[in-house]
Design a protein around this motif. Structure first.
Motif, mmCIF file in Angstrom:
data_model
loop_
_atom_site.group_PDB
_atom_site.id
_atom_site.type_symbol
_atom_site.label_atom_id
_atom_site.label_comp_id
_atom_site.label_asym_id
_atom_site.label_seq_id
_atom_site.Cartn_x
_atom_site.Cartn_y
_atom_site.Cartn_z
ATOM 1 N N UNK A 137 -8.887 5.253 -10.271
ATOM 2 C CA UNK A 137 -9.508 4.647 -8.922
ATOM 3 C C UNK A 137 -8.517 4.308 -8.055
ATOM 4 N N UNK A 138 -7.379 3.713 -8.518
ATOM 5 C CA UNK A 138 -6.327 3.192 -7.454
ATOM 6 C C UNK A 138 -6.521 1.745 -7.411
ATOM 7 N N UNK A 139 -5.642 1.109 -7.056
ATOM 8 C CA UNK A 139 -5.553 -0.575 -6.862
ATOM 9 C C UNK A 139 -6.152 -0.951 -5.626
ATOM 10 N N UNK A 140 -6.895 -1.703 -5.361
ATOM 11 C CA UNK A 140 -7.706 -2.074 -4.254
ATOM 12 C C UNK A 140 -7.050 -3.240 -3.361
ATOM 13 N N UNK A 141 -5.991 -2.982 -2.820
ATOM 14 C CA UNK A 141 -5.275 -4.170 -1.774
ATOM 15 C C UNK A 141 -5.515 -3.672 -0.367
ATOM 16 N N UNK A 142 -5.812 -4.525 0.763
ATOM 17 C CA UNK A 142 -5.827 -4.212 1.996
ATOM 18 C C UNK A 142 -4.870 -3.209 2.491
ATOM 19 N N UNK A 143 -5.567 -2.223 3.220
ATOM 20 C CA UNK A 143 -4.675 -1.126 3.956
ATOM 21 C C UNK A 143 -4.282 -2.014 5.168
ATOM 22 N N UNK A 144 -2.787 -1.944 5.427
ATOM 23 C CA UNK A 144 -2.306 -2.566 6.378
ATOM 24 C C UNK A 144 -1.389 -1.306 7.068
ATOM 25 N N UNK A 145 -1.830 -1.328 8.309
ATOM 26 C CA UNK A 145 -0.936 -0.094 9.205
ATOM 27 C C UNK A 145 -1.158 1.223 8.417
ATOM 28 N N UNK A 146 -2.173 1.527 7.858
ATOM 29 C CA UNK A 146 -2.381 2.882 7.301
ATOM 30 C C UNK A 146 -2.017 2.893 5.796
ATOM 31 N N UNK A 147 -1.709 1.970 5.148
ATOM 32 C CA UNK A 147 -1.179 2.288 3.815
ATOM 33 C C UNK A 147 -1.264 0.713 3.210
ATOM 34 N N UNK A 148 -1.492 1.141 1.665
ATOM 35 C CA UNK A 148 -1.478 -0.029 0.636
ATOM 36 C C UNK A 148 0.078 -0.496 0.095
ATOM 37 N N UNK A 149 0.969 0.144 0.772
ATOM 38 C CA UNK A 149 2.357 0.301 0.182
ATOM 39 C C UNK A 149 3.049 -1.537 0.470
ATOM 40 N N UNK A 150 3.619 -2.060 -0.435
ATOM 41 C CA UNK A 150 4.436 -3.382 -0.073
ATOM 42 C C UNK A 150 5.921 -3.201 0.677
ATOM 43 N N UNK A 151 5.807 -3.893 1.548
ATOM 44 C CA UNK A 151 7.272 -3.831 2.315
ATOM 45 C C UNK A 151 7.708 -5.206 2.225
ATOM 46 N N UNK A 152 8.351 -5.762 1.207
ATOM 47 C CA UNK A 152 8.787 -7.244 1.200
ATOM 48 C C UNK A 152 9.188 -7.830 2.079
ATOM 49 N N UNK A 153 10.279 -7.201 2.834
ATOM 50 C CA UNK A 153 11.112 -8.048 3.717
ATOM 51 C C UNK A 153 10.078 -8.422 5.032
ATOM 52 N N UNK A 154 9.208 -7.845 5.262
ATOM 53 C CA UNK A 154 8.340 -8.137 6.427
ATOM 54 C C UNK A 154 6.978 -8.905 5.944
ATOM 55 N N UNK A 155 6.929 -8.947 4.455
ATOM 56 C CA UNK A 155 5.706 -9.705 4.049
ATOM 57 C C UNK A 155 4.580 -8.698 4.402
ATOM 58 N N UNK A 156 4.624 -7.265 4.246
ATOM 59 C CA UNK A 156 3.566 -6.489 4.812
ATOM 60 C C UNK A 156 3.024 -5.705 3.534
ATOM 61 N N UNK A 157 1.670 -5.570 3.663
ATOM 62 C CA UNK A 157 1.067 -4.662 2.679
ATOM 63 C C UNK A 157 0.994 -5.235 1.163
ATOM 64 N N UNK A 158 0.422 -4.518 0.374
ATOM 65 C CA UNK A 158 0.581 -4.799 -1.033
ATOM 66 C C UNK A 158 -0.043 -6.063 -1.404
ATOM 67 N N UNK A 159 -0.011 -6.839 -2.404
ATOM 68 C CA UNK A 159 -0.598 -7.939 -2.727
ATOM 69 C C UNK A 159 0.397 -9.372 -1.922
ATOM 70 N N UNK A 160 -0.277 -9.763 -0.791
ATOM 71 C CA UNK A 160 0.266 -10.811 -0.010
ATOM 72 C C UNK A 160 1.852 -10.213 0.490
ATOM 73 N N UNK A 161 1.973 -8.927 0.576
ATOM 74 C CA UNK A 161 3.184 -8.649 1.014
ATOM 75 C C UNK A 161 4.474 -9.026 0.061
ATOM 76 N N UNK A 162 4.183 -9.168 -1.135
ATOM 77 C CA UNK A 162 5.195 -9.735 -2.129
ATOM 78 C C UNK A 162 5.334 -8.903 -3.417
ATOM 79 N N UNK A 163 6.122 -9.220 -4.180
ATOM 80 C CA UNK A 163 6.172 -8.629 -5.628
ATOM 81 C C UNK A 163 5.332 -9.414 -6.302
ATOM 82 N N UNK A 164 4.970 -8.803 -7.655
ATOM 83 C CA UNK A 164 3.979 -9.500 -8.427
ATOM 84 C C UNK A 164 4.597 -10.893 -8.920
#
Lengths: 340, 291
Positions: A137-164
């Motif tokens: 089914x895939x992980x359910x985290x918010x879609x931010x700017x078209x993607x669920x991918x995490x970009x940690x440097x800008x605290x963007x996407x994924x789980x609160x924008x950070x590593x687990x």
């Protein structure tokens, strides 16, 4: 800005989700990623992000019949320890870091049926740098700017924008398939990406190959480059030879700084091979969108997964190919990904 | 200097770097922004071939274009660029939509000084950033430097590196404010730092390594992907290419006040409505800031 298309609805999945895992240990840097990540935000300085090895990542999603844009976890070097909160199915792709379920070895590249309470842990990979955990089914985290991918440097996407981190809980979309009877799929050994410590990376000339002489290019190609320990999702630094610069590169415009590898800031992207002074650097998924260093080469799309799987201390040898061959290589990969 | 015909540079299978000139100038930048906007406008037309343009990144002398090679060949893309460039009038007359945005700055602030002192202690002792800029540019006091930096209008020539970082050039070509970069670069720079490197001013949306000389710090947010309130309701970044910026000196006390207002969502950003401007008009008389 050109807006990205909306994510496609999750086929065969009910659009609700419930917690599927609790993080007992986060691992070195475990992040939520999806493919292809964020497209269309270069001019805001937002990189694509997404998996460093898109080939393994896409194969893994297919094992669960997940939609192409389903999000999973990227493990870098040291894996996490996860406790499952409900029955589901998972698949592991990428580097073989000896996964275990309740202390029993489980296979890579295969669907694995999971019961509530199961504990997933990892050892270490001998080759390859990144392993992916895919969830039915895939992980359910918010879609931010078209993607669920995490970009940690800008605290963007994924789980609160950070590593687990320990204590995190992640949800995945529910699927219509009964968990206990999830069909088992496998990727046969010949279809899996081949891991190594000596990688052949294919390059295209440009954008700034005209600033190097034929001799410079020969010198670069004939060097066996070592992957530096200062390599990550932003870029891979290479060590191996002193680069000399030909006459062309010394014709400065007054706006440039001293070193011949300096340029007026221009747009760069995933795959751009920069000469940062004497250090060749391959820009990866979390790269900046502008640079002041010259880029004589660009890594072909079809070779990017190899860079993403290389470990510090591995070696790269480079081959220059023409654009038609590069496009053919990529369509070959797309064909192998199009099974099922 | 603008080239008569652009130089097209291959940047992998799905990117093309279009180079319009050999040196930094407002003329080259206007042309780059106009080409980027024309390509994006054509991307909205929806015909199969033109939808193939995925992204554009304009900079001082170049536009990087990401395209889908399955839908558009590199040759086809070059033709499309040449077509758009041939439609552009002379650089000085190109009309671009532009907003004027006020950025409050606590110049010579304690946070940047702390960062500077950390560098001197942990990396190597260097000259005070503002004193260095004064010395190089023949300004006799830090007050004179602050007056100069905040009196001129700045033009957002490119946005990138990371998450909405703008690089600005002075709209007045007679402005010659220059600064060398740190060597080696700093490992961190406070969020909101306003800094000078070469002839450019940059503003850092977040803590990041860099080498520009630090002038001061703004309490404004430059990047907020979570907010749906002004000024972030349409874009997660405050500044876009083609915007103009006036830096407004504030005290450290006012900095902290604005910072609280920004956090509470009550701060009113000073942003004029977009108006169509040309380089000729901009360099003749600065446009008034809308109330």
């Amino acid at each position: 800005m050109i807006s990205s298309p909306k994510l496609t609805p999750i086929n065969g999945a009910v659009q609700t989700s419930s917690p599927v895992v609790e993080v007992l240990k986060g691992g070195l840097e475990t992040t939520v990623q999806d493919y292809p990540g964020r497209e269309g935000y270069l001019q805001l300085g937002i990189p694509r992000s997404g998996p460093m090895d898109p080939k393994s990542f896409q194969l893994g999603n297919q094992l669960l019949q997940n939609p192409a844009d389903a999000a999973g976890l990227e493990i870098q070097f040291v894996g996490p320890k996860l406790k499952f909160l409900r029955a589901t199915a998972i698949a592991l792709s990428g580097a073989n870091n000896r996964p275990k379920l309740n202390q029993q070895a489980i296979p890579m590249w295969s669907t694995v049926v999971i019961k509530a309470g199961d504990i997933l842990s990892f050892g270490h990979a001998r080759s390859g740098a990144r392993t992916y955990i895919h969830f039915a089914g895939g992980l359910d985290v918010p879609v931010v700017m078209g993607s669920r991918s995490t970009f940690t440097r800008a605290e963007l996407g994924g789980l609160e924008g950070r590593k687990l981190e320990k204590g995190d809980r992640l949800s995945s979309f529910l699927t219509k398939v009964l968990e206990t009877s999830h069909p088992i799929h496998q990727i046969q050994p010949l279809q899996r990406p081949a891991f190594s410590h000596q990688w052949t990376i294919e390059l295209l000339l440009g954008p700034h190959d005209d600033e190097l002489s034929k001799g410079d290019i020969q010198q670069f190609i004939q060097t066996n480059w070592r992957v530096s320990s200062r390599s990550d999702r932003v870029g891979y630094r290479l060590e191996g030879a002193d680069l000399s610069f030909s006459h062309n590169a010394h014709h400065h415009s007054p706006d440039r700084d001293e070193h011949p590898s300096n340029k007026i800031d221009y747009g760069c992207h995933l795959g751009t091979l920069l000469f940062c002074g004497q250090t060749p650097t391959i820009l990866m998924v979390d790269s900046p969108s502008l640079t002041g260093y010259m880029a004589p080469f660009t890594v072909c799309q079809a070779s990017l997964w190899k860079v993403g799987q290389a470990r510090p201390g591995d070696y790269f040898s480079f081959q220059v190919i023409d654009p038609e061959t590069a496009l053919r290589r990529q369509s070959d990969i797309n064909r192998t990904l199009a099974f099922g | 200097m603008l080239y008569e015909t652009p130089r097209y540079r291959t940047s992998g299978e799905r990117h093309l770097l279009v180079e319009l000139g050999a040196s930094v100038s407002l003329e080259a930048n206007f042309r780059a922004i106009a080409l980027s906007r024309a390509l994006e406008a054509s991307a909205g037309l929806g015909t199969e071939g033109i939808k193939a343009i995925i992204d554009t990144q304009p900079s001082f002398t170049t536009v990087l274009i990401e395209y889908d090679p399955k839908l558009l060949t590199q040759e086809g893309l070059k033709q499309l660029c040449s077509h758009h460039l041939s439609q552009l009038v002379q650089a000085e007359q190109i009309q671009l939509d532009s907003r004027l945005i006020e950025i409050p700055v606590a110049y010579n602030d304690r946070w940047c000084r702390a960062c500077f002192e950390d560098y001197c202690k942990t990396i190597k002792p260097i000259e005070d950033n503002l004193e260095l800029i004064c010395r190089i540019n023949g300004l006799d006091s830090i007050e004179a430097l602050i007056n100069y930096h905040s009196s001129i209008e700045w033009w957002v020539g490119t946005v990138g590196f990371i998450a909405g970082l703008p690089v600005l050039m002075p709209l007045d070509p007679s402005c010659q404010l220059r600064a060398p970069k740190y060597d080696p670069p700093r490992t961190w720079t406070p969020k909101g730092t306003v800094a000078l490197g070469g002839g450019f001013t940059a503003v850092y949306p977040m803590v990041t390594p860099d080498g520009y000389q630090m002038l001061g710090r703004t309490p404004l947010r430059l990047f907020d992907p979570q907010s749906d309130q002004a000024p972030f309701e349409e874009s997660p970044v405050l500044l876009s290419v083609g915007d103009r910026v006036k830096f407004v000196p504030i005290s450290e006390a006012r900095f902290e006040e604005i910072e609280r207002e920004v956090t509470a969502g009550t701060y009113r950003y000073s942003i004029s409505a977009a108006q169509s401007v040309s380089l000729d008009e901009l360099q003749q008389q600065p446009l008034p800031l809308a109330a």
